[in-house]
Design a protein around this motif. Structure first.
Motif: not given
Ligand code: FEO
Length: 397
Positions: A79-84, A163-165
């Motif tokens: 959900t973090e906004m750099d992706h959503s 995702s971030d990983a």
């Protein structure tokens, strides 16, 4: 950006943020990317989006492959906004009723971010979704990096969308690991040290789980930086090593100084450590960014913190760094403090309390010098550094 073909019919259609230099307190001196992935199948699917400001660029990139209105499914891994942030623009374009797949926490968190009543489809850990020729598997990866995080895996192509990983804040001409080689590793390490370190125990469990499941990867596609396709296992092995935080014979001597006294002490301590065979780095807190210091700390066996006493407390930059480091929960460290002072000298005790709270091993009460360190005081710093160096040698043996 031109879409990047990751595998036949699968494209990276995100955006490059060349000029971002601060990512919520992390210094991104090489910019970053927001990767998202278009899968051309019977059900055309987009995995993740981009930061809001780059939504039009993402749509332009998708348009080079297919009319965005033809997208059938959207998957939100995180959900973090750099992706959503690009979701409202995307959903408006493709149709607000298109299914939006996410974890249970993903639905909760997306609903907190966006007022739109999208057609959420909650997926369970291990749940599958057929796109026609391909089948997706969802893996919940809570806290990597938020409670909503999940991975998406394509069984047929053996691609992991992580995702971030395994990401890196890096913007460059290279798009894949084989194009950049070893030069990407410091960026991946910095990302790990500043974003994922506190979840190291979860990473180790996840790697065990993935090994148990027998998943193999042709490529690992993170949401930031380059894609690991030449040797995806290399970054997994690096994550295991970084998560274990085995202390090396290395010390970070971080400090701030008002009139140079604490700085002189830092230099003397570091010199003594080096004489004991320790890779010792003095790092001035107003010259080195907190995220770069944190990166050095990952494999350091000792973190030695120096501050002048100011207004009965510690210097503000020292407080900033201790707060930052505490949140990231580094493990297996020796901690130590040193300070200069004029008349009260509380800084050393304050730092020691903080380091104890982080479960660092305190092997010495520290060195405290009034005003300016002369010969005797510098000798005390030297002995202090030697003692820490000798303890590091024992720990390494
Ligand atoms: Fe790249 Fe947790 O967002």
């Amino acid at each position: 950006m031109k879409p990047i073909e990751v595998a036949k019919g699968i494209y990276q259609v995100g955006a490059v943020d060349w000029n971002i230099r601060d990512f919520h307190g992390y210094s991104t001196y090489r910019g970053t990317t927001y990767n998202c992935y278009l899968i051309m199948d019977e059900k055309i699917t987009l995995i993740d989006t981009v930061k809001k400001e780059f939504a039009d660029e993402m749509l332009d990139n998708i348009s080079q492959i297919v009319d965005p209105k033809r997208i059938d499914y959207v998957i939100s891994n995180h959900t973090e906004m750099d992706h959503s942030g690009g979701l409202p623009r995307l959903m408006h374009k493709i149709g607000e009723d298109k299914p939006l797949f996410c974890s249970r926490m993903g639905q909760k968190n997306l609903s907190c971010h966006f007022e739109e009543k999208w057609n959420y489809r909650v997926v369970e850990n291990g749940g599958e979704l057929s796109l026609g020729k391909r089948n997706l598997v969802f893996l919940e990866t809570r806290m990597l990096h938020w409670p909503d995080s999940m991975f998406t895996y394509i069984k047929e192509d053996k691609l992991l969308f992580s995702s971030d990983a395994f990401g890196q804040h890096y913007a460059g001409p290279e798009k894949f690991d084989d194009e950049i080689g070893e030069a990407i590793i410091p960026h991946a390490l910095k990302y790990f040290a500043n974003i994922l370190l506190l979840y190291a125990p979860l990473i180790l469990k996840l790697v065990d789980k993935v090994t148990e499941m027998g998943l193999v990867f042709n490529a690992i596609c993170p949401d930031h930086g380059i894609i690991w396709r030449q040797d995806p296992n290399k970054i997994i092995k690096a994550y295991v090593e970084w998560s274990n935080q085995k202390p090396k014979r290395k010390a970070v001597v971080l400090y701030d100084t008002m009139w140079g006294s604490t700085g002189k002490m830092a230099e003397a301590i570091a010199a003594a450590l080096r004489e004991e065979g320790v890779d010792a780095r003095p790092m001035h807190l107003r010259s080195c960014h907190r995220s770069d210091i944190m990166t050095e700390i990952i494999d350091a066996g000792a973190v030695i913190v120096g501050s002048p006493t100011i207004n009965n407390g510690i210097f503000p930059t020292v407080g900033d760094f201790l707060t930052y480091m505490k949140g990231l929960k580094p493990q297996n460290k020796i901690g130590a403090a040193f300070c200069s002072y004029g008349w009260s000298g509380e800084a050393m005790e304050i730092i020691n309390r903080e380091l104890e709270g982080m479960k660092f091993e305190l092997i010495d009460p520290g060195v405290k010098v009034q005003f300016v360190p002369h010969k005797e005081a510098l000798e005390a710093c030297y002995q202090f550094g030697r003692k820490i160096g000798q303890r590091l040698a024992v720990l390494e043996a």
